[in-house]
Design a protein around this motif. Structure first.
Motif, PDB file in Angstrom:
ATOM      1  N   VAL A  51       0.972  -1.189   0.128  1.00 22.26           N
ATOM      2  CA  VAL A  51       0.023  -0.136  -0.282  1.00 22.26           C
ATOM      3  C   VAL A  51       1.014   1.211  -0.069  1.00 22.26           C
ATOM      4  N   TRP A  52       0.571   2.063  -0.866  1.00 23.00           N
ATOM      5  CA  TRP A  52       1.247   3.445  -0.957  1.00 23.00           C
ATOM      6  C   TRP A  52       0.358   4.519  -0.308  1.00 23.00           C
ATOM      7  N   VAL A  53       0.781   5.257   0.641  1.00 28.50           N
ATOM      8  CA  VAL A  53       0.157   6.041   1.487  1.00 28.50           C
ATOM      9  C   VAL A  53       0.648   7.151   0.844  1.00 28.50           C
ATOM     10  N   VAL A  54       0.247   8.331   0.117  1.00 30.12           N
ATOM     11  CA  VAL A  54       0.722   9.498  -0.230  1.00 30.12           C
ATOM     12  C   VAL A  54       0.099  10.519   0.427  1.00 30.12           C
ATOM     13  N   GLY A  55       1.048  11.283   1.093  1.00 32.73           N
ATOM     14  CA  GLY A  55       0.713  12.585   2.063  1.00 32.73           C
ATOM     15  C   GLY A  55       1.204  13.783   1.441  1.00 32.73           C
ATOM     16  N   GLY A  56       0.454  14.450   0.830  1.00 32.30           N
ATOM     17  CA  GLY A  56       0.589  15.623   0.272  1.00 32.30           C
ATOM     18  C   GLY A  56       1.242  15.748  -1.318  1.00 32.30           C
ATOM     19  N   ASN A  57       1.710  16.687  -1.644  1.00 31.86           N
ATOM     20  CA  ASN A  57       2.271  16.776  -2.919  1.00 31.86           C
ATOM     21  C   ASN A  57       3.741  16.588  -3.028  1.00 31.86           C
ATOM     22  N   VAL A  58       4.173  15.511  -3.319  1.00 33.11           N
ATOM     23  CA  VAL A  58       5.304  14.868  -3.082  1.00 33.11           C
ATOM     24  C   VAL A  58       6.358  15.311  -4.388  1.00 33.11           C
ATOM     25  N   HIS A  59       7.590  15.975  -4.237  1.00 29.46           N
ATOM     26  CA  HIS A  59       8.319  16.424  -5.187  1.00 29.46           C
ATOM     27  C   HIS A  59       9.711  15.749  -5.727  1.00 29.46           C
ATOM     28  N   SER A  60      10.190  15.009  -4.577  1.00 30.87           N
ATOM     29  CA  SER A  60      11.376  14.401  -4.646  1.00 30.87           C
ATOM     30  C   SER A  60      11.347  12.734  -5.265  1.00 30.87           C
ATOM     31  N   SER A  61      12.020  12.340  -5.794  1.00 29.89           N
ATOM     32  CA  SER A  61      12.081  11.049  -6.454  1.00 29.89           C
ATOM     33  C   SER A  61      13.044  10.229  -5.552  1.00 29.89           C
ATOM     34  N   LYS A  62      13.781  10.768  -4.597  1.00 27.21           N
ATOM     35  CA  LYS A  62      14.603   9.902  -3.989  1.00 27.21           C
ATOM     36  C   LYS A  62      13.774   8.958  -2.805  1.00 27.21           C
ATOM     37  N   MET A  63      14.357   7.867  -2.553  1.00 31.56           N
ATOM     38  CA  MET A  63      13.709   6.691  -1.892  1.00 31.56           C
ATOM     39  C   MET A  63      14.614   6.306  -0.747  1.00 31.56           C
ATOM     40  N   LEU A  64      13.815   6.261   0.359  1.00 34.23           N
ATOM     41  CA  LEU A  64      14.678   5.937   1.668  1.00 34.23           C
ATOM     42  C   LEU A  64      13.933   4.615   2.031  1.00 34.23           C
ATOM     43  N   LEU A  65      14.796   3.462   2.112  1.00 35.41           N
ATOM     44  CA  LEU A  65      14.370   2.217   2.037  1.00 35.41           C
ATOM     45  C   LEU A  65      14.883   1.622   3.565  1.00 35.41           C
ATOM     46  N   ALA A  66      14.150   1.635   4.494  1.00 33.17           N
ATOM     47  CA  ALA A  66      14.319   1.148   6.021  1.00 33.17           C
ATOM     48  C   ALA A  66      14.447  -0.496   5.747  1.00 33.17           C
ATOM     49  N   VAL A  67      15.664  -1.006   6.139  1.00 30.77           N
ATOM     50  CA  VAL A  67      15.933  -2.429   6.111  1.00 30.77           C
ATOM     51  C   VAL A  67      16.423  -2.957   7.519  1.00 30.77           C
ATOM     52  N   ASP A  68      16.360  -4.261   7.856  1.00 31.52           N
ATOM     53  CA  ASP A  68      16.972  -5.089   8.628  1.00 31.52           C
ATOM     54  C   ASP A  68      17.198  -6.290   7.957  1.00 31.52           C
ATOM     55  N   GLY A  69      17.528  -7.175   8.793  1.00 34.07           N
ATOM     56  CA  GLY A  69      17.952  -8.591   8.098  1.00 34.07           C
ATOM     57  C   GLY A  69      16.658  -9.540   7.714  1.00 34.07           C
ATOM     58  N   SER A  70      15.266  -9.046   7.886  1.00 36.70           N
ATOM     59  CA  SER A  70      14.330  -9.729   7.846  1.00 36.70           C
ATOM     60  C   SER A  70      13.843 -10.393   6.637  1.00 36.70           C
ATOM     61  N   GLU A  71      13.112 -11.191   6.267  1.00 30.91           N
ATOM     62  CA  GLU A  71      12.461 -11.549   5.236  1.00 30.91           C
ATOM     63  C   GLU A  71      11.653 -10.376   4.673  1.00 30.91           C
ATOM     64  N   ASN A  72      10.997 -10.011   5.571  1.00 28.45           N
ATOM     65  CA  ASN A  72      10.220  -8.812   5.064  1.00 28.45           C
ATOM     66  C   ASN A  72      10.959  -7.638   4.544  1.00 28.45           C
ATOM     67  N   SER A  73      12.000  -7.469   5.267  1.00 28.60           N
ATOM     68  CA  SER A  73      12.675  -6.311   4.443  1.00 28.60           C
ATOM     69  C   SER A  73      13.288  -6.843   2.977  1.00 28.60           C
TER      70      SER A  73
END
Length: 313
Positions: free
Chosen positions: A154-176
């Motif tokens: 699910v992509w929850v868009v909050g406001g008018n997003v201008h930047s294409s940079k992506m911050l991918l929060a990870v750990d060592g899990s299968e979910n990540s």
């Protein structure tokens, strides 16, 4: 040949749903199949004529209701047509755009989720913003969708997003790992810069023992092992992104240590680094509303302002 992605965008005629459409235009290839779904508001029959009033009043109310229903239907149709035209103008293929104006059946969120189960790669929704205490409007359609959709990003868009940079929060899990693979499917198309970010709390235990209780030599050895594990994790995720077609020069790594709050540091990093999207695994959001119980994903979603948050199962 890569298979074209399918995105479902829930719209309601508001600015926040228009922001979701614009976000899709920025973050998806123009070959993407985009479906726009608009659920009409609930019919207020019980207010207009299911009451014990005289026939003249009921007929007058019935006429007002019929007019209201036509206006709602017309507004929904106009919004769908205009947003589709916007996507065509931005280069999307006309025959890969679909608009759906639906009667409300079981409930707005429930009806959207029912459509989302038909083989989409992601469901995008706009968010109305934050309330006075800095959290999502509880009970809103986007909030209900986030709670209930467990097997689809699910992509929850909050406001008018201008930047294409992506911050991918990870750990060592299968979910990540799943989150990395989901990002890879889209980031390669738009040449987005991606930062793999891992946050380590200051009070975390190392192999079952608090660092402050350890002998210095043991502490250094465990720190070395942990660093090797982090290097292996980052290297593995980086290779997955490169294999998906992302330029190695667009991938960076960030490790935040001695954190007092993972969520706060992720939000701070996103704000200071000028990121437009935060991607996280779904853990922490469930039907029993761990949503309110302080989990990292929930806190990030609640605190994100002016960015999109991808929640990947």
């Amino acid at each position: 040949m890569k298979q074209s992605k399918r995105i479902l965008v829930a719209v309601d005629g508001s600015n926040h749903s228009l922001n979701a459409v614009k976000y899709i235009a920025s973050y998806c290839s123009t070959s993407t199949h985009v479906s726009l779904i608009y659920i009409l508001p609930k019919r207020p029959e019980q207010i207009f004529w299911q009451v014990n009033m005289d026939e003249e009043f009921i007929e007058r109310m019935r006429g007002k209701y019929d007019r209201w229903e036509r206006e709602q239907r017309g507004a929904g149709r106009d919004f769908l047509v205009s947003t589709k035209a916007l996507l065509v103008k931005l280069g999307f293929q006309h025959d890969r755009l679909r608009i759906m104006l639906r009667e409300r059946e079981s409930g707005t969120a429930t009806d959207i989720i029912a459509e989302a189960r038909k083989g989409y790669d992601a469901l995008a929704v706009g968010r109305r913003g934050l309330n006075k205490v800095g959290s999502l409007f509880l009970g809103s359609v986007s909030d209900k969708i986030v709670e209930r959709v467990e097997n689809l990003p699910v992509w929850v868009v909050g406001g008018n997003v201008h930047s294409s940079k992506m911050l991918l929060a990870v750990d060592g899990s299968e979910n990540s790992a799943k989150a990395v693979d989901h990002v890879a499917r889209f980031a390669a198309d738009i040449c987005a810069d991606i930062t793999l970010c891992h946050v380590i709390r200051g009070d975390e235990w190392v192999f079952g023992a608090p660092v402050f209780e350890l002998d210095r030599d043991i502490e250094m050895r465990l720190e070395e092992w942990r660093n090797k594990g982090l290097q292996k994790m980052f290297s593995g995720y980086r290779e997955r992104l490169i294999k998906a077609g992302i330029d190695p020069g667009q991938i960076s790594i960030r490790c935040i240590t001695r954190s007092l709050s993972r969520a706060a540091d992720i939000l701070k990093e996103a704000g200071e680094g000028g990121y437009g999207t935060i991607i996280m695994g779904r853990r922490g959001i469930s039907k029993v509303r761990e949503f309110l119980m302080g989990r990292v994903t929930t806190k990030v979603l609640n605190g994100a302002e002016g960015v999109a948050v991808w929640i990947v199962p």
